[in-house]
Design an enzyme around this catalytic site. Structure first.
Site, PDB file in Angstrom:
ATOM      1  CE1 TYR A  33       0.635  -0.485   5.088  1.00  0.00           C
ATOM      2  CE2 TYR A  33       0.606   2.279   3.960  1.00  0.00           C
ATOM      3  CZ  TYR A  33       0.786   0.932   5.046  1.00  0.00           C
ATOM      4  OH  TYR A  33       1.599   1.093   5.919  1.00  0.00           O
ATOM      5  CE  LYS A 150       3.334   3.174   2.952  1.00  0.00           C
ATOM      6  NZ  LYS A 150       3.191   3.338   5.325  1.00  0.00           N
ATOM      7  CD  GLU A 182       9.967   2.085  10.358  1.00  0.00           C
ATOM      8  OE1 GLU A 182       9.784   2.686   9.531  1.00  0.00           O
ATOM      9  OE2 GLU A 182       9.528   0.366  10.563  1.00  0.00           O
ATOM     10  CG  LEU A 206       8.328   2.608   4.641  1.00  0.00           C
ATOM     11  CD1 LEU A 206       7.646   1.423   4.169  1.00  0.00           C
ATOM     12  CD2 LEU A 206       6.296   3.192   5.081  1.00  0.00           C
TER      13      LEU A 206
HETATM   14  N1  PDD Z   1       3.002   5.560   7.064  1.00  0.00           N
HETATM   15  N2  PDD Z   1       7.318   3.481   9.005  1.00  0.00           N
HETATM   16  C1  PDD Z   1       5.980   2.675   8.938  1.00  0.00           C
HETATM   17  C2  PDD Z   1       6.456   1.688   9.860  1.00  0.00           C
HETATM   18  C3  PDD Z   1       5.425   3.152   8.280  1.00  0.00           C
HETATM   19  O1  PDD Z   1       4.109   2.873   8.252  1.00  0.00           O
HETATM   20  C4  PDD Z   1       5.167   5.062   7.401  1.00  0.00           C
HETATM   21  C5  PDD Z   1       4.529   4.988   7.056  1.00  0.00           C
HETATM   22  C6  PDD Z   1       6.081   5.620   8.232  1.00  0.00           C
HETATM   23  C7  PDD Z   1       6.664   6.752   7.173  1.00  0.00           C
HETATM   24  O2  PDD Z   1       6.674   6.776   5.612  1.00  0.00           O
HETATM   25  P1  PDD Z   1       6.374   7.800   4.686  1.00  0.00           P
HETATM   26  O3  PDD Z   1       6.824   9.103   5.076  1.00  0.00           O
HETATM   27  O4  PDD Z   1       6.339   7.383   3.294  1.00  0.00           O
HETATM   28  O5  PDD Z   1       4.370   8.551   5.208  1.00  0.00           O
HETATM   29  C8  PDD Z   1       7.270   5.106   8.225  1.00  0.00           C
HETATM   30  C9  PDD Z   1       1.368   5.522   6.443  1.00  0.00           C
HETATM   31  C10 PDD Z   1       0.811   6.827   6.747  1.00  0.00           C
HETATM   32  C11 PDD Z   1       0.159   4.468   7.146  1.00  0.00           C
HETATM   33  O6  PDD Z   1       0.389   3.370   7.492  1.00  0.00           O
HETATM   34  O7  PDD Z   1      -0.965   4.856   6.935  1.00  0.00           O
END
Ligand code: PDD
Length: 286
Positions: A33, A150, A182, A206
């Site tokens: 996703y 992801k 994270e 991620l």
């Molecule tokens: N989550 N780390 C994890 C485990 C994440 O699920 C996310 C993003 C990030 C940050 O990635 P980005 O800057 O590309 O959004 C880091 C999304 C927002 C979610 O699951 O809703």
């Protein structure tokens, strides 16, 4: 308002959207996703999300049912159909729905990938939690070893969020071998003086699209960036702490495991970085 969503080539009201019970994302979390934020009706860093999506798909040998141009068009159509000014778009691609449940992957020529997109409205620029900062707890990171992909297997991050809530906090930072990996759905940072410290990229975390942009803007603003591991103890003793993600942008962290970070209020550098991020992202939003 009933949203219009996109399911496998069609725009339908959310109440009529259907996917198969044999969809592999439903049975095996076999799906990837992306969440792309929208400000002023425009997509923030669409290119970054499209590239990461392609990488996630490649790592899992999953086919993308649409081209990048088609994907951009679907995102734009959904913004228009749902009158979305601020919030985001959730996109999910799954390995499709074979005839039955089977651990082995289906032949992609017979079982096409599934694709679903929907919008969500959210105040991203004016978030109340930015003024107060958020509180996090630490939890052990027991996720699988390919966190760079992801995928939709989000049960542990979801449990982490609940552990934080039960502790009266907002989120959890995950720790592996003594070092912070994270947040449950965001990347984690600490600040010491003028230096921003965050874990280096690997399969352990991620590769955040917001992270990449924020580190670039920080370097341009003459802030020092160090990509290395840090512990919870070091974070508690830092001047500032913050998280980044597409749904929070830069969000200050003011408490870790009950210990106040810095003055216990949102840090100056985090707030400045947030301003820069929003300003710069809007310039390139499509
Ligand atoms: N989550 N780390 C994890 C485990 C994440 O699920 C996310 C993003 C990030 C940050 O990635 P980005 O800057 O590309 O959004 C880091 C999304 C927002 C979610 O699951 O809703």
């Amino acid at each position: 308002m009933t949203r219009t969503v996109y399911v496998n080539g069609e725009y339908v009201p959310e109440t009529e959207a259907k996917v198969s019970i044999f969809d592999r994302a439903f049975l095996m979390a076999d799906g990837v996703y992306e969440v792309t934020s929208v400000i002023d009706g425009k997509l923030v860093d669409f290119e970054g999300h499209a590239v990461r999506l392609e990488r996630s798909l490649n790592e899992l040998e999953m086919r993308n049912p649409v081209t990048k141009d088609e994907l951009l068009q679907i995102h734009r159509d959904l913004i228009e159909k749902n009158d979305l000014t601020e919030g985001g778009i959730y996109l999910q691609i799954t390995r499709g729905a074979p005839a039955d449940r089977d651990f082995a992957w289906p032949n992609p020529d017979e079982t096409p990938s599934g694709i679903v997109l929907f919008t969500f409205a959210k105040n991203l620029v004016e978030m109340p939690s930015v003024k107060t900062g958020i509180k996090v707890i630490s939890i052990e990171d027991i996720r699988w070893g390919r966190r760079d992909i992801k995928t939709v297997q989000l049960l542990y991050p979801s449990m982490g969020k609940m552990m934080a809530k039960k502790a009266g906090c907002d989120d959890a930072w995950m720790v592996e071998d003594g070092f912070v990996t994270e947040g449950t759905s965001n990347n984690a940072y600490i600040v010491k003086g003028n230096k921003i410290i965050t874990r280096a990229l690997s399969n352990d975390i991620l590769h955040g699209i917001t992270r990449a942009a924020v580190l670039r803007f920080a370097a341009e603003a003459q802030m020092e960036v160090e990509e290395r591991n840090f512990t919870i103890e070091e974070a508690q003793a830092a001047d500032e702490a913050f998280i980044t993600s597409a749904t929070t942008f830069v969000q200050p962290v003011v408490e870790i495991d009950g210990a106040q970070v810095g003055e216990g209020v949102p840090g100056k550098l985090a707030l400045r970085l947030r301003e820069i991020y929003i300003e710069e992202s809007m310039k390139t939003a499509v």
